[in-house]
Design a protein around this motif. Structure first.
Motif, PDB file in Angstrom:
ATOM      1  N   SER A 182       0.835  -1.208   0.000  1.00  0.00           N
ATOM      2  CA  SER A 182       0.000   0.000   0.000  1.00  0.00           C
ATOM      3  C   SER A 182       0.864   1.251   0.000  1.00  0.00           C
ATOM      4  N   GLY A 183       1.990   1.188   0.728  1.00  0.00           N
ATOM      5  CA  GLY A 183       2.918   2.313   0.737  1.00  0.00           C
ATOM      6  C   GLY A 183       3.545   2.544  -0.628  1.00  0.00           C
ATOM      7  N   LEU A 184       3.880   1.469  -1.322  1.00  0.00           N
ATOM      8  CA  LEU A 184       4.425   1.589  -2.677  1.00  0.00           C
ATOM      9  C   LEU A 184       3.397   2.223  -3.612  1.00  0.00           C
ATOM     10  N   SER A 185       2.136   1.833  -3.458  1.00  0.00           N
ATOM     11  CA  SER A 185       1.072   2.378  -4.302  1.00  0.00           C
ATOM     12  C   SER A 185       0.935   3.881  -4.120  1.00  0.00           C
ATOM     13  N   SER A 186       1.071   4.336  -2.875  1.00  0.00           N
ATOM     14  CA  SER A 186       0.959   5.775  -2.602  1.00  0.00           C
ATOM     15  C   SER A 186       2.098   6.562  -3.231  1.00  0.00           C
ATOM     16  N   ARG A 187       3.203   5.866  -3.557  1.00  0.00           N
ATOM     17  CA  ARG A 187       4.337   6.507  -4.234  1.00  0.00           C
ATOM     18  C   ARG A 187       4.235   6.383  -5.750  1.00  0.00           C
ATOM     19  N   GLY A 188       3.127   5.828  -6.238  1.00  0.00           N
ATOM     20  CA  GLY A 188       2.914   5.727  -7.676  1.00  0.00           C
ATOM     21  C   GLY A 188       3.411   4.453  -8.310  1.00  0.00           C
ATOM     22  N   ILE A 189       3.874   3.496  -7.489  1.00  0.00           N
ATOM     23  CA  ILE A 189       4.320   2.202  -8.028  1.00  0.00           C
ATOM     24  C   ILE A 189       3.103   1.301  -8.220  1.00  0.00           C
TER      25      ILE A 189
END
Length: 308
Positions: A182-189
């Motif tokens: 989820s943290g990666l998703s928030s960075r656009g990954i």
């Protein structure tokens, strides 16, 4: 589809044939930047094959489209450089330490500052110094998973492909894993993940369900549930398990299965449950919200005769 968001994956009619067997049959897939996109389906459904074709690891038989802006049929090398791939089985070097495994893959990706990349990855995944010097074969399932994720992300990929990443991992490690995704998703990954777990599917913002090589449904959880056009009842009472055998072949029953000590039964929304319920007055019948799991069981049962 949000027109303002960049499409990381945009493929049409994706097909893979081995001999006379079609294992992936004309699948369309669109994944937006930052999506956590779930790929669901039974073993042998074509999930892994589809993922490998999308990221350039497996040549396509038919179809067209792009991944990260590159043609999936002609630019597989360019795609692979920007993808992190985590396989279902642990495939790292068991006799090397955590740090040594990370160093090897940093070199394979030709990273300029290997030490910095390794330290950053260990910090991101909260791998302490003691754990960093531990041999990979000594790690528990959860820590092996964390190391595999570190290897998959050490080169800062734009797209992360995860094939059944939490199989055999305890619930705490699974939750920590998904918090990190989820943290990666928030960075656009962007993440494309195959999973059998319904609680993990519910953490994806988009989903596709595949069975027998065919795409049965896709969209948000709400899209998939509403697309089934069914209503679901929870049935409670002594001996409720007997209902499954008695109602399995009922023409109005779309699916029925045990859920703990009760049964879930689904029928089409325009069908009246009263004639069935009146035959089994000894049980308590309550209409409930159709869950994602109910929807997937329905999709499987409604399609099995077409493709088996």
């Amino acid at each position: 589809m949000d027109a303002e968001k960049e499409l990381i994956i945009d493929v049409k009619n994706l097909t893979k044939v081995y001999g006379e067997k079609t294992v992936v049959d004309n699948i369309d897939l669109q994944v937006q930047k930052g999506d956590i996109y779930g790929f669901l389906g039974p073993n042998g459904s074509g999930k892994t094959t589809s993922i490998r074709m999308v990221c350039g690891l497996l040549p396509i038989t038919k179809g067209e489209g792009t991944c990260l802006g590159y043609d999936i049929g002609t630019h597989s090398g360019a795609i692979k450089q920007q993808v992190g791939y985590m396989t279902q089985k642990f495939t790292l070097y068991p006799d090397l330490t955590v740090r040594e495994n990370l160093k090897i893959f940093a070199r394979l990706h030709s990273l300029k500052n290997i030490k910095e990349a390794v330290e950053r990855t260990m910090d991101n995944l909260q791998i302490g110094k003691a754990r960093a010097n531990q041999k990979a074969y000594e790690l528990s399932g959860g820590w092996k998973q964390r190391l595999a994720l570190g290897v998959a992300t050490i080169h800062d990929p734009k797209l992360l492909l995860l094939d059944e990443p939490t199989a055999g991992v305890d619930p705490k490690a699974r939750r920590e894993f998904w918090d990190y995704i989820s943290g990666l998703s928030s960075r656009g990954i962007t993440t494309l993940v195959s999973t059998h777990y319904m609680d993990e599917a519910e953490r994806c913002n988009k989903l596709s369900y595949i069975a027998y090589g065919k795409l049965l449904s896709s969209g948000t959880q709400k899209d998939i549930i509403s697309g089934c056009n069914i209503k679901t009842y929870n049935i409670v009472g002594k001996g409720v398990y007997k209902l499954i055998a008695e109602l399995q072949e009922h023409p109005d029953v779309e699916q029925i299965s045990m859920f703990g000590s009760s049964a879930h039964l689904s029928i089409k929304k325009d069908v009246d449950i009263s004639p069935i319920a009146s035959q089994y007055k000894e049980f308590e019948w309550q209409e409930i919200d159709t869950s994602l799991e109910d929807a997937f069981i329905y999709l499987m049962s409604s399609q099995k005769d077409n493709f088996a």
